[in-house]
Structure formats: C-alpha cells, structure tokens
Design a protein around this motif. Structure first.
Motif, PDB file in Angstrom:
ATOM      1  N   LYS A 108       7.203  -3.671 -14.814  1.00  0.00           N
ATOM      2  CA  LYS A 108       6.717  -2.306 -14.552  1.00  0.00           C
ATOM      3  C   LYS A 108       5.401  -2.342 -13.775  1.00  0.00           C
ATOM      4  N   ALA A 109       4.545  -3.319 -14.055  1.00  0.00           N
ATOM      5  CA  ALA A 109       3.293  -3.457 -13.304  1.00  0.00           C
ATOM      6  C   ALA A 109       3.581  -3.807 -11.848  1.00  0.00           C
ATOM      7  N   GLU A 110       4.589  -4.644 -11.625  1.00  0.00           N
ATOM      8  CA  GLU A 110       4.949  -4.993 -10.248  1.00  0.00           C
ATOM      9  C   GLU A 110       5.528  -3.790  -9.509  1.00  0.00           C
ATOM     10  N   ILE A 111       6.263  -2.944 -10.223  1.00  0.00           N
ATOM     11  CA  ILE A 111       6.788  -1.712  -9.605  1.00  0.00           C
ATOM     12  C   ILE A 111       5.630  -0.824  -9.171  1.00  0.00           C
ATOM     13  N   LYS A 112       4.596  -0.695 -10.004  1.00  0.00           N
ATOM     14  CA  LYS A 112       3.419   0.102  -9.636  1.00  0.00           C
ATOM     15  C   LYS A 112       2.739  -0.488  -8.409  1.00  0.00           C
ATOM     16  N   PHE A 113       2.656  -1.824  -8.357  1.00  0.00           N
ATOM     17  CA  PHE A 113       2.068  -2.501  -7.200  1.00  0.00           C
ATOM     18  C   PHE A 113       2.861  -2.171  -5.934  1.00  0.00           C
ATOM     19  N   LEU A 114       4.183  -2.216  -6.030  1.00  0.00           N
ATOM     20  CA  LEU A 114       5.025  -1.920  -4.861  1.00  0.00           C
ATOM     21  C   LEU A 114       4.917  -0.453  -4.449  1.00  0.00           C
ATOM     22  N   ARG A 115       4.743   0.444  -5.414  1.00  0.00           N
ATOM     23  CA  ARG A 115       4.549   1.871  -5.075  1.00  0.00           C
ATOM     24  C   ARG A 115       3.275   2.068  -4.268  1.00  0.00           C
ATOM     25  N   SER A 116       2.208   1.369  -4.666  1.00  0.00           N
ATOM     26  CA  SER A 116       0.957   1.482  -3.911  1.00  0.00           C
ATOM     27  C   SER A 116       1.126   0.883  -2.512  1.00  0.00           C
ATOM     28  N   LEU A 117       1.904  -0.192  -2.412  1.00  0.00           N
ATOM     29  CA  LEU A 117       2.197  -0.781  -1.109  1.00  0.00           C
ATOM     30  C   LEU A 117       2.953   0.217  -0.230  1.00  0.00           C
ATOM     31  N   LEU A 118       3.920   0.930  -0.806  1.00  0.00           N
ATOM     32  CA  LEU A 118       4.675   1.941  -0.050  1.00  0.00           C
ATOM     33  C   LEU A 118       3.754   3.037   0.473  1.00  0.00           C
ATOM     34  N   ALA A 119       2.779   3.417  -0.341  1.00  0.00           N
ATOM     35  CA  ALA A 119       1.860   4.480   0.071  1.00  0.00           C
ATOM     36  C   ALA A 119       0.951   4.026   1.211  1.00  0.00           C
ATOM     37  N   ASP A 120       0.641   2.737   1.237  1.00  0.00           N
ATOM     38  CA  ASP A 120      -0.307   2.224   2.230  1.00  0.00           C
ATOM     39  C   ASP A 120       0.330   1.807   3.546  1.00  0.00           C
ATOM     40  N   THR A 121       1.606   1.497   3.567  1.00  0.00           N
ATOM     41  CA  THR A 121       2.226   0.959   4.781  1.00  0.00           C
ATOM     42  C   THR A 121       3.093   2.001   5.477  1.00  0.00           C
ATOM     43  N   SER A 122       3.182   1.855   6.804  1.00  0.00           N
ATOM     44  CA  SER A 122       4.038   2.767   7.570  1.00  0.00           C
ATOM     45  C   SER A 122       5.177   2.019   8.255  1.00  0.00           C
ATOM     46  N   ASP A 123       5.215   0.704   8.130  1.00  0.00           N
ATOM     47  CA  ASP A 123       6.271  -0.113   8.733  1.00  0.00           C
ATOM     48  C   ASP A 123       7.579   0.102   7.971  1.00  0.00           C
ATOM     49  N   ASN A 124       8.604   0.561   8.666  1.00  0.00           N
ATOM     50  CA  ASN A 124       9.876   0.890   8.013  1.00  0.00           C
ATOM     51  C   ASN A 124      10.551  -0.327   7.400  1.00  0.00           C
ATOM     52  N   ALA A 125      10.466  -1.469   8.051  1.00  0.00           N
ATOM     53  CA  ALA A 125      11.108  -2.665   7.515  1.00  0.00           C
ATOM     54  C   ALA A 125      10.428  -3.109   6.220  1.00  0.00           C
ATOM     55  N   THR A 126       9.116  -3.055   6.178  1.00  0.00           N
ATOM     56  CA  THR A 126       8.379  -3.417   4.965  1.00  0.00           C
ATOM     57  C   THR A 126       8.674  -2.429   3.851  1.00  0.00           C
ATOM     58  N   ARG A 127       8.733  -1.153   4.201  1.00  0.00           N
ATOM     59  CA  ARG A 127       9.029  -0.129   3.190  1.00  0.00           C
ATOM     60  C   ARG A 127      10.432  -0.330   2.614  1.00  0.00           C
ATOM     61  N   ALA A 128      11.387  -0.668   3.472  1.00  0.00           N
ATOM     62  CA  ALA A 128      12.753  -0.892   2.996  1.00  0.00           C
ATOM     63  C   ALA A 128      12.805  -2.107   2.075  1.00  0.00           C
ATOM     64  N   ALA A 129      12.092  -3.170   2.430  1.00  0.00           N
ATOM     65  CA  ALA A 129      12.070  -4.364   1.584  1.00  0.00           C
ATOM     66  C   ALA A 129      11.405  -4.066   0.242  1.00  0.00           C
TER      67      ALA A 129
END
Length: 156
Positions: A108-129
């Motif tokens: 669950k902590a890693e999911i929160k980390f990935l959510r913050s990554l989604l908010a910070d990045t605009s690259d579609n490939a990174t967001r999809a990964a």
C-alpha cells in the motif's frame, strides 16, 4: 424484381467478387462450387480466393486488389513490435525506509508512492507503466488481505 439475388441467379459476372457481401459469396460458393469445403467458416478474403481457385483462376482484376493489400498490413504489424523494444524504468521504491511492517502495508505504501509519481509526471509511457505496476500491487495486496483472515480463523 427484387434487388437481392437468389442463389440460382447469382453469377460472378454480374458483380465483382470483392463487391459481394460474405453472405452472397457463401451462397455463390455453396450453389455453384460444391467442391469448396468449410464455406461457413471462411471469411471474405479466403472465401474469394477459394471461389477464384474453383473458377479456374479466372478472377476479375478488382478482386486482386484486396489480395495485394493484405501483405502490406501484415508487414506493418511485423515491424511494430521491434519499435516497442525499450522498456520503461520507474523510480525505485525504498521498501527498507517504509514504516509498514507487513507485506500488505508495504504494498500500500508503494501504491501511494506510485500515485505521487503519476501526479508529478506527464510522460504517457511512464504513467502507463506506473498504472500497470499499481494494478499488480493492488491485486497482490487484495490476495494477501484475503489470506490473512482465513489463516487467523484456522489458528483459533
């Protein structure tokens, strides 16, 4: 007279094979070319080829065009996977620095980390990964959560 042709009146000279519907082609093949097997399972392209072979190779010029276009589509599909060879690397999650002690808590902590990554990045490939990784983590944490109550109940 009706606009639709009956099987008895279907004639390949009346209409080019590539302009006929699959239903018309199947009726033509079943009435005039009984040697063709598996008519009901053939799609339009293979059905046209089977009818042309049964006619003795006398095919209209327009029926050849779709046959020539098909290899180009296959060639493009064969080239496409080579272009996608580069995998996307996500930033590493520091599980050792996570305050959670259980595997579910760390997921669950890693999911929160990935959510913050989604908010910070605009690259579609990174967001999809990142979304794909989140989906895996959610699935794993649900499995771990479902296993825990069953194990606790069996101990009692």
């Amino acid at each position: 007279m009706s606009e639709t042709q009956t099987p008895a009146t279907l004639n390949p000279a009346d209409k080019p094979l590539d302009k006929m519907t699959v239903k018309e082609l199947r009726e033509l093949a079943s009435t005039q070319f009984p040697q063709i097997k598996g008519i009901s399972s053939l799609n339009k392209g293979p059905l046209i080829e089977a009818i042309q072979e049964a006619m003795g190779g006398a095919a209209p010029a327009k029926a050849e065009a779709p046959k020539a276009a098909a290899p180009k589509k296959v060639a493009k599909k064969a080239e496409a996977p080579a272009a996608k060879a580069k995998p996307i690397r996500l930033p590493a999650f520091a599980a050792s620095e996570c305050a959670a002690t259980s595997a579910t808590g760390k997921a669950k902590a890693e999911i929160k980390f990935l959510r913050s990554l989604l908010a910070d990045t605009s690259d579609n490939a990174t967001r999809a990964a990142a979304r794909k990784q989140m989906k895996r983590l959610k699935k794993r944490s649900r499995r771990m959560g479902a296993e825990t109550p069953a194990a606790a109940a069996s101990e009692e």
